[in-house]
Enzyme design. Structure first.
Site, PDB file in Angstrom:
ATOM      1  N   SER A   1     -22.988  33.480   0.745  1.00  0.00           N
ATOM      2  CA  SER A   1     -22.444  32.182   1.160  1.00  0.00           C
ATOM      3  C   SER A   1     -21.779  32.295   2.526  1.00  0.00           C
ATOM      4  O   SER A   1     -22.454  32.546   3.520  1.00  0.00           O
ATOM      5  CB  SER A   1     -21.492  31.683   0.077  1.00  0.00           C
ATOM      6  OG  SER A   1     -21.069  30.386   0.344  1.00  0.00           O
TER       7      SER A   1
ATOM      8  N   ASP B   1     -28.591  25.664  -6.923  1.00  0.00           N
ATOM      9  CA  ASP B   1     -27.303  25.848  -6.262  1.00  0.00           C
ATOM     10  C   ASP B   1     -26.774  24.478  -5.830  1.00  0.00           C
ATOM     11  O   ASP B   1     -27.405  23.761  -5.044  1.00  0.00           O
ATOM     12  CB  ASP B   1     -27.510  26.772  -5.050  1.00  0.00           C
ATOM     13  CG  ASP B   1     -26.221  27.174  -4.383  1.00  0.00           C
ATOM     14  OD1 ASP B   1     -25.222  26.428  -4.477  1.00  0.00           O
ATOM     15  OD2 ASP B   1     -26.220  28.241  -3.754  1.00  0.00           O
TER      16      ASP B   1
ATOM     17  N   HIS C   1     -24.987  29.212  -7.584  1.00  0.00           N
ATOM     18  CA  HIS C   1     -24.305  29.830  -6.451  1.00  0.00           C
ATOM     19  C   HIS C   1     -23.447  31.008  -6.877  1.00  0.00           C
ATOM     20  O   HIS C   1     -22.795  31.638  -6.055  1.00  0.00           O
ATOM     21  CB  HIS C   1     -23.419  28.767  -5.777  1.00  0.00           C
ATOM     22  CG  HIS C   1     -23.044  29.115  -4.361  1.00  0.00           C
ATOM     23  ND1 HIS C   1     -23.948  29.105  -3.328  1.00  0.00           N
ATOM     24  CD2 HIS C   1     -21.849  29.465  -3.812  1.00  0.00           C
ATOM     25  CE1 HIS C   1     -23.331  29.434  -2.199  1.00  0.00           C
ATOM     26  NE2 HIS C   1     -22.046  29.666  -2.471  1.00  0.00           N
TER      27      HIS C   1
END
Lengths: 355, 630
Positions: free
Chosen positions: A222, A299, A333
């Site tokens: 991320s 996600d 995620h």
């Protein structure tokens, strides 16, 4: 061993060979005793503690210089150590000169590190993470042990700097350093994560651990994915491999990035370009890269247009930067997603680090 | 053997005649040498020795080599003798000595010969004696048989005569008794007082007496007293007696069975022997080929050929390879021809096989060689020979031979990273054929050809067999010749991967626009389905749209969602049976693209297809890169 019978009485079974070495170090003496072939440190109280903290390289005086001993004895403090996958998962704390605060980082030392120098894999975590998330949730240690790679996972931002507003949001300030060198007040003194990750941390690691300074690679998740990409793109040839999990590919175009950059770098968007992977890819020139990106299809942040991988892919296709981007159905995620594909990424890195 | 015996004797005789003058010559020379010896010994300090002949002894002639201390021309070491004189004598002596040496050698040879001749004569004599004895024994045996037969015949005759006479006697006796009885009866009746009784019985009695009187008594002897002696049939004894003096026709020779390694592709070496010690002028060897399916009628029987030889062996040439021949021998001498020997079956050696280059494959640990028999008839087995080529490329000797290979293919274990020369021989009873042309096998990487008979009709192949083309022309469906094994929908072809479950690596070169599917599939993958659309194939697929490239990694119709930013033009495919992985790489960038994980139940073959007109080239025989099998 055959002994003449006349001398048999002089020898006892379980013979112990004792070698006494005396080394004078600032009025303290160090006595090393060789017991059945194993080197064992026996020191006076203070010295013992710090020596035990040091890796084998330092415990064996033959391997280090006196300046090393001095510097490192004051630089790193071990916070924890756990045996894991045949090696050791450790956490250290140190005073960072870039960030002007105490910083922790996690380091995994594989079994190979006891005897040889190993390459280093740097992992940059995402928003709200510390050095703990990765080492407890990502499942990287077995693969690292198998391939003989040291994994270093720093924290995501300076901590305890008492800056006003640093704890207001989870996506800006504490735990959200965005791996930039901030230019705006009140962040510019402490929030220098880019320099920390690319300069200070590698120097620290190389000085204290059995690393091969020429072989390092970088990865992240991320925000850390964004960090990994920009570190690799801004330092051509420095990192032997790069990969990312659900990276923020085009921060200038997403809410997260815009919030962070305007806070850290100011309103001038041209200053943002130096920290945007998509823009940097467009002007990259340097040794060939081989980027592996995994992205969960389910996600939430992908659908919220925070990650924007298509932009990066389009630029890389045009600029002929080799990227393999995998959209994994059903994955989100979380660290569950990271855990699922960590082996593939470490294998990808190992191919270049161990080449 | 008599004629030859005579010849030998004459030879001996002539030699003996020759010997005598030579012997005398020898004696002369020896006398001369002795005198010379006597002459020269005295003033000679140097010690030159002459030959010594044991002329008057029984020892075989032996001489010691002369010591090579030749006198120097100046004669410094010698005494006051005249040098020239000595030289003359020397030359003479030397020449005489050489002559004598020659003669002695001849004599020795001759003595040896004589011994042999004596032995042969003894043998021949022995055989003749034996022969004679046997002959006469036969005759005597036959005669005694006849005598026995005659004697028993006579005995039996006597017995029968006596019997008949005896029976005659009995009959007479009976007749006598009967008449006596009659007479007594008549007398009794006559003396009888009772007239009435007399009248009653007198008539029958009178009748009987009358009858009896009429009877003729046969008083002739039933048999004659003479004996008839049958003529003894001694004709065969006569012929036997005659045959003693005649050389018999030879008996059938015995033909030997085939010796191993005595045959070649087109010739047979036949040996036979005589069963007995016949005299034979020449032999006739007959042979004809044995055909597999011989029709019943003999009109179509194969031609029999004949060779006339004087020795007891013969090499028959101009034959067919790998063929069976029937051979028999007949011996002929002045009397006639022997009966035929037993028929022996000989077989010529087969023709060498032909290795099928395009059906051989290899991998780092092994090679699979396939060949054609090279013979119309079946052979017993094959022998595969392989030799490792040296680093300079020169051949070394045969390092390994694999025998008794039953079929026309062989999987051979080899060492990695070497080059081998492999050839094959066909073997039958006659022996091994010549070596076939050798094939070079390199155990670097995996090597395979494409299976032409699986190719979709629209696919054409380059000369070397590694590039496939999908032409632009539209073929009407009806014009396409579909075989059982060809792909019918997907324009695809399979590769002939060696069935070794290890690690294999090959590369495929495409261009920017080629739409392809490359991967692996089970041999029995559906020919009417697309590669990757079923559970028996795994492939990487490239789709070209006007704006971008799309990639799929298909198995069972499913593919993960991938983006690849740099189009791979050289794709590395790595198959690992143990780990159950099939990986694809951009070989130019060393970039890993995707890995399938699957336990391959059966052996798989590489598969290649073109979805649109284009071409692709297969590269194999490449050592797998380091990163391919991490």
């Amino acid at each position: 061993m055959f002994l003449p019978s006349s001398t048999a009485s002089h020898y006892r079974p379980g013979l112990r060979f004792c070698v006494l070495l005396k080394i004078k170090k600032s009025s303290r003496s160090v006595r090393l005793e060789l017991r059945r072939g194993r080197l064992c440190d026996v020191t006076t109280l203070n010295y013992r503690r710090s020596l035990l903290l040091l890796p084998r390289k330092l415990a064996n005086p033959a391997l280090c210089k006196p300046s090393d001993l001095l510097r490192s004895a004051m630089a790193l403090t071990q916070v924890s150590s756990n045996k894991c996958a045949g090696g050791f998962q450790k956490v250290y704390e140190h005073d960072s000169s870039e960030l002007k605060c105490k910083m922790k980082f996690a380091i995994y030392l594989p079994p190979k590190a006891e005897t040889d120098k190993c390459p280093v894999f740097y992992w940059l975590s995402g928003l709200t993470c510390t050095e703990q998330n990765f080492i407890t949730k990502a499942g990287s240690q077995l693969a690292a042990a198998e391939h003989g790679i040291i994994i270093v996972a720093p924290d995501t931002s300076p901590r305890g700097c008492n800056i006003e507003g640093e704890d207001e949001s989870w996506d800006f300030g504490t735990g959200a350093g965005f791996y930039v060198d901030a230019t705006q007040d009140p962040w510019k003194t402490n929030y220098r994560m880019y320099s920390y990750v690319t300069e200070e941390l590698p120097k620290l690691i190389n000085a204290n651990f059995p690393t091969d300074p020429d072989r390092m690679s970088i990865s992240g998740h991320s925000m850390g994915g964004h960090g990994a990409l920009i570190c690799a793109l801004k330092n051509p040839g420095r990192y032997k491999a790069v990969s990312a999990f659900a990276p923020i590919c085009n921060p200038m175009q997403c809410p997260w990035g815009q919030k962070a950059f305007s806070g850290y770098l100011g309103a001038d968007r041209s200053t943002w370009e130096a920290y945007d992977a998509t823009v940097l890819a467009g002007s990259y020139s340097g040794p060939q890269l081989d980027i592996l990106i995994d992205q969960g299809r389910d996600d939430q942040f992908l659908s919220a247009s925070q990650l924007l991988p298509d932009n990066l892919i389009a630029v890389c296709s045009e600029k002929k930067i080799p990227v393999v981007f995998r959209l994994q159905p059903g994955y989100d995620h979380s660290y569950f997603f990271i855990y699922s594909f960590m082996n593939d990424h470490i294998k990808h890195h190992a191919k270049y680090l161990n080449a | 053997m008599l004629p030859s015996g005579c010849r030998l004797l004459s030879t001996v005789h002539s030699v003996l005649m020759d010997v005598i003058p030579e012997e005398s010559e020898h004696q002369d020379f020896s006398r001369e040498s002795i005198t010379m010896e006597a002459y020269n010994v005295v003033p000679e300090p140097g010690g030159r020795t002459f030959q010594r002949f044991s002329v008057n002894t029984n020892e075989s002639l032996r001489f010691e080599p002369c010591e090579e201390s030749c006198p120097s021309p100046t004669g410094a070491e010698h005494g006051p003798d005249d040098v020239f004189e000595k030289g003359e004598y020397e030359n003479e002596i030397v020449s005489i000595r050489n002559q004598l040496q020659g003669k002695v050698a001849e004599m020795e040879n001759f003595a040896g010969h004589l011994e042999e001749i004596f032995l042969t004569v003894e043998e021949n004599f022995g055989r003749q004696e034996q022969h004679l004895e046997q002959h006469y024994n036969d005759v005597l045996h036959t005669l005694s048989q006849r005598y026995d037969e005659g004697a028993t015949g006579l005995q039996e005759e006597k017995k029968s005569k006596l019997e008949s006479l005896y029976s005659q006697l009995l009959v007479c006796g009976q007749a006598l008794d009967a008449s006596k009885e009659l007479i007594e009866m008549a007398q009794e009746i006559y003396r009888c007082q009772d007239k009435r009784f007399f009248l009653k019985t007198v008539m029958p009695i009178i009748k009987r007496v009358e009858e009896f009187a009429k009877e003729d008594i046969d008083l002739t002897l039933s048999t004659s007293l003479e004996f008839s002696t049958p003529l003894a049939d001694l004709s065969d004894v006569k012929t036997m007696m005659d045959s003693i003096n005649v050389v018999p026709a030879p008996s059938a020779p015995v033909i030997n069975p085939q010796l191993p390694n005595s045959a070649t592709q087109t010739s047979l070496h036949v040996c036979w022997s005589l069963f007995s010690d016949d005299t034979v002028e020449y032999y006739e060897l007959y042979y004809r080929p044995v055909l597999e399916d011989m029709p019943a009628d003999s009109t179509c029987a194969p031609q029999e050929s004949k060779v006339k030889v004087k020795e007891t062996h013969c090499t028959v040439t101009d034959l067919l390879p790998n063929a069976q021949y029937e051979l028999w021998v007949m011996a002929t001498n002045t009397t006639g021809i022997s009966p035929a020997s037993e028929k022996a079956l000989y077989m010529t050696v087969p023709s060498p096989p032909v290795i099928k280059q395009r059906e051989c494959s290899s991998c780092p640990e092994a090679a699979l060689i396939r060949w054609e028999s090279g013979n119309t008839n079946p052979v017993d087995s094959y022998t595969v020979e392989l030799s490792e080529m040296g680093t300079v490329g020169t051949e070394s000797n045969i390092t390994e031979s694999i025998v008794a290979v039953p079929t026309c293919q062989c999987l051979i274990q080899l060492q990695t990273g070497r080059q081998y020369l492999i050839s094959v021989r066909a073997v039958n009873i006659g022996g091994p054929s010549d070596s076939s042309d050798a094939i070079t096998i390199s155990t670097t990487g995996t090597f395979f050809y494409l299976l032409e008979d699986t190719a979709h009709p629209c696919l054409s192949m380059s000369e070397d067999g590694f590039t496939i083309f999908y032409g632009d022309e539209e073929f009407p469906i009806t014009a396409m010749a579909f075989e059982d094994n060809t792909f019918t929908r997907c324009v695809a072809i399979l590769g002939d991967l060696i069935p070794v479950r290890g690690r294999h690596y090959w590369e495929v070169e495409v261009d920017n626009e080629t739409e392809f599917r490359i991967g692996v599939a089970y041999e029995e993958t559906e020919r009417d389905s697309y590669l990757g659309a079923n559970s028996s194939s795994w492939c990487m697929r490239h789709i070209r749209t006007p704006s971008r490239h799309k990639y799929e990694f298909l198995h069972n119709g499913w593919s993960p969602d991938l983006r690849i930013t740099v189009h791979p033009v050289r794709i590395g495919v790595a198959l690992d049976y143990d780990r159950g992985t099939l990986s694809f790489f951009n070989a130019n960038l060393e970039q890993h693209l995707h890995t399938f994980h699957c336990r391959f139940q059966n052996d798989v073959h590489p598969c290649f297809s073109l979805d649109n007109p284009g071409a692709l080239t297969v590269y194999n025989g490449i050592a797998a890169r380091d990163y391919t099998f991490i």
